[in-house]
Write an enzyme that holds these catalytic residues in place. Structure first.
Site, short mmCIF file in Angstrom:
data_model
loop_
_atom_site.label_atom_id
_atom_site.label_comp_id
_atom_site.label_asym_id
_atom_site.label_seq_id
_atom_site.Cartn_x
_atom_site.Cartn_y
_atom_site.Cartn_z
N ARG A 1 0.83 -1.21 0.00
CA ARG A 1 0.00 0.00 0.00
C ARG A 1 0.86 1.26 0.00
NH1 ARG A 1 -2.68 -3.83 2.85
NH2 ARG A 1 -1.60 -3.22 4.76
N GLU B 1 3.63 -6.60 12.87
CA GLU B 1 2.68 -6.78 13.97
C GLU B 1 2.17 -8.22 13.94
OE1 GLU B 1 -0.64 -4.15 13.68
OE2 GLU B 1 -1.41 -4.69 15.65
#
Ligand code: AMP
Length: 174
Positions: free
Chosen positions: A60, A97
């Site tokens: 992205r 994460e």
């Protein structure tokens, strides 16, 4: 459009891609012309005349970074997941994460002493951006700042990137 209004275009998807993660989905923001333009303009105007190259992080970061590079009339370089770039590469490992991975950059992507702006959609723990900064520095260039559309403040990514400054448009505290 304001930054507060921009927030409405970021959709939260609980438990994606695994339980416990609240995924911030920016596709509604990208789908809205004024919201997308506002986000790109706000990021670009901050760096006009201050950077020589924009570096987007897969995937992205490519969408936002390419638009920012176009607005600034700067060149655009890319950092990709390991194994995707065809030419000679440098590699750095990082923790996400939700997992561990490696990033690569083409050895000829930057031309020192270029001033580099790193762009990604979201700052979480900072592992991805930290690895990207390492790649830039190994190639002899300097990161002026790391810019994100979204920052998850509670995860401390900003500290992990010190002393490189961080800019984010929309910040979530938890
Ligand atoms: P980190 O390395 O922990 O800062 O993670 C940042 C990268 O993982 C970015 O490229 C994001 O696109 C992606 N990412 C991490 N957490 C999320 C989240 N909660 N929602 C959307 N994308 C995320």
């Amino acid at each position: 459009m304001t930054v507060e209004e921009l927030r409405r275009f970021i959709r939260e998807i609980p438990d994606f891609p695994k339980p416990g993660i609240v995924f911030k989905d920016i596709t509604p923001l990208l789908a809205d012309g004024p919201a997308f333009a506002f986000a790109v303009d706000r990021i670009s105007e901050r760096y006009r005349g201050k950077v020589d190259k924009v570096l987007g992080i897969e995937s992205r970061g490519f969408i936002l970074g390419a638009a920012v590079a176009y607005a600034l009339r700067c060149g655009f370089a890319i950092v990709r997941k390991a194994g995707k770039l065809p030419h000679e590469t440098l590699r750095a490992s990082y923790e996400l994460e939700y997992g561990v991975d490696s990033l690569e950059i083409h050895r000829d992507a930057l031309h020192p002493p270029e001033r580099v702006l790193v762009v990604d959609d979201l700052l979480a723990t900072g592992g991805t951006a930290r690895a990207t900064v390492e790649l830039v520095e190994k190639l002899g260039s300097r990161v002026v700042e790391c810019a994100f559309l979204v920052e998850l403040g509670a995860l401390g990514g900003r500290r992990k990137l010190e002393p490189v400054p961080v800019f984010s448009l929309v910040r979530y505290e938890k």
